[in-house]
Design an enzyme around this catalytic site. Structure first.
Site, mmCIF file in Angstrom:
data_model
loop_
_atom_site.group_PDB
_atom_site.id
_atom_site.type_symbol
_atom_site.label_atom_id
_atom_site.label_comp_id
_atom_site.label_asym_id
_atom_site.label_seq_id
_atom_site.Cartn_x
_atom_site.Cartn_y
_atom_site.Cartn_z
ATOM 1 N N ASN A 79 53.329 57.106 54.120
ATOM 2 C CA ASN A 79 52.272 56.205 53.644
ATOM 3 C C ASN A 79 52.750 54.747 53.579
ATOM 4 O O ASN A 79 52.359 53.985 52.699
ATOM 5 C CB ASN A 79 51.723 56.672 52.281
ATOM 6 C CG ASN A 79 50.434 55.967 51.850
ATOM 7 O OD1 ASN A 79 50.203 55.759 50.666
ATOM 8 N ND2 ASN A 79 49.605 55.577 52.776
ATOM 9 N N ASP A 89 55.194 58.715 65.010
ATOM 10 C CA ASP A 89 55.850 58.059 63.871
ATOM 11 C C ASP A 89 56.689 56.874 64.395
ATOM 12 O O ASP A 89 57.598 57.078 65.196
ATOM 13 C CB ASP A 89 56.754 59.113 63.214
ATOM 14 C CG ASP A 89 57.431 58.604 61.961
ATOM 15 O OD1 ASP A 89 57.441 57.371 61.742
ATOM 16 O OD2 ASP A 89 57.961 59.443 61.207
ATOM 17 N N CYS A 147 49.779 60.128 56.316
ATOM 18 C CA CYS A 147 50.932 60.240 57.221
ATOM 19 C C CYS A 147 52.114 60.698 56.375
ATOM 20 O O CYS A 147 51.925 61.116 55.227
ATOM 21 C CB CYS A 147 51.194 58.931 57.960
ATOM 22 S SG CYS A 147 51.591 57.538 56.891
ATOM 23 N N CYS A 178 53.488 53.238 57.026
ATOM 24 C CA CYS A 178 53.273 52.726 58.392
ATOM 25 C C CYS A 178 51.884 53.110 58.914
ATOM 26 O O CYS A 178 50.971 52.280 58.954
ATOM 27 C CB CYS A 178 54.343 53.245 59.356
ATOM 28 S SG CYS A 178 56.008 52.656 58.981
ATOM 29 N N ARG A 179 51.701 54.379 59.317
ATOM 30 C CA ARG A 179 50.472 54.749 60.035
ATOM 31 C C ARG A 179 49.229 54.795 59.154
ATOM 32 O O ARG A 179 48.205 54.206 59.497
ATOM 33 C CB ARG A 179 50.691 56.096 60.746
ATOM 34 C CG ARG A 179 51.695 56.025 61.872
ATOM 35 C CD ARG A 179 52.137 57.399 62.322
ATOM 36 N NE ARG A 179 52.945 58.061 61.299
ATOM 37 C CZ ARG A 179 53.372 59.304 61.366
ATOM 38 N NH1 ARG A 179 53.057 60.045 62.418
ATOM 39 N NH2 ARG A 179 54.104 59.819 60.396
ATOM 40 N N SER A 180 49.303 55.518 58.024
ATOM 41 C CA SER A 180 48.064 55.669 57.245
ATOM 42 C C SER A 180 47.603 54.366 56.574
ATOM 43 O O SER A 180 46.393 54.108 56.535
ATOM 44 C CB SER A 180 48.140 56.833 56.248
ATOM 45 O OG SER A 180 49.198 56.692 55.351
HETATM 46 P P1 4NP Z 1 54.697 56.773 58.195
HETATM 47 O O1 4NP Z 1 56.188 56.440 58.712
HETATM 48 O O2 4NP Z 1 54.655 58.271 57.982
HETATM 49 O O3 4NP Z 1 53.826 56.345 59.324
HETATM 50 O O4 4NP Z 1 54.502 55.985 56.925
HETATM 51 C C1 4NP Z 1 57.316 56.874 58.022
HETATM 52 C C2 4NP Z 1 57.771 56.148 56.936
HETATM 53 C C3 4NP Z 1 58.916 56.554 56.272
HETATM 54 C C4 4NP Z 1 59.594 57.672 56.689
HETATM 55 C C5 4NP Z 1 59.132 58.405 57.778
HETATM 56 C C6 4NP Z 1 57.989 58.000 58.440
HETATM 57 N N1 4NP Z 1 60.779 58.086 56.031
HETATM 58 O O5 4NP Z 1 61.410 59.056 56.490
HETATM 59 O O6 4NP Z 1 61.152 57.488 55.016
#
Ligand code: 4NP
Length: 162
Positions: free
Chosen positions: A15, A129, A12, A17-19
């Protein structure tokens, strides 16, 4: 499942939240199915911004409530991942575009999949997201990943049995 080990990498943006949730959910499914020796699982992010961090505390809390252990540390995708892993699974179209750009060769591009392709219920074409939203976004991530991880494991099992 007859074939040798299969290596899965979930990707994702951050790295955190989702992955890492996909990693934790499929690890539990694989453990419950007694397939730990046949499937290697890891996750990574397009961004290196959160490198070394544990999963987001909101994601961790919602995952824990469903019995998942989110304990992986964020790391960015690296070129060697495209050679190491058999399937590289992104969460949305932006992840897929970034992965295609990072892929070192056509063989690597052929390893790319989108998580929602493994949903039986095709109502979503990406895992949204949750980072800038509320609790409902984190719960939706888990709902989608639970269904897609089961679909992915069924797909892997049917390929390996043939
Ligand atoms: P993820 O979520 O891609 O599911 O881990 C996010 C975590 C952090 C950010 C964006 C999405 N960020 O912009 O820092």
């Amino acid at each position: 499942m007859k074939q040798e080990k299969i290596r899965l990498l979930f990707v994702c943006l951050g790295n955190i939240c989702r992955s890492p949730s996909a990693e934790a959910i499929i690890k539990k499914l694989v453990q419950d199915a007694g397939l730990e020796s046949r499937i290697d699982i890891d996750s990574a992010g397009i961004l290196g911004y959160h490198e070394g961090e544990l999963p987001d505390s909101r994601m961790w809390m919602h995952g824990s409530r469903r019995g998942y252990v989110l304990d992986s540390r964020s790391r960015p995708v690296k070129t060697s991942d495209f050679y190491t892993f058999d399937m590289i699974i992104g969460m949305d179209d932006r992840n897929m575009d970034d992965l295609r750009r990072k892929a070192p060769d056509m063989e690597s591009v052929a390893k790319l999949h989108k998580m929602t392709d493994f949903l039986e219920n095709k109502l979503y074409d990406h895992v949204p997201d949750p980072y800038y939203g509320g609790a409902s976004g984190f719960k939706l991530v888990l709902d989608l990943l639970e269904e897609a991880c089961q679909g992915l494991l069924d797909t892997i099992s049917s390929i390996s049995d043939n």
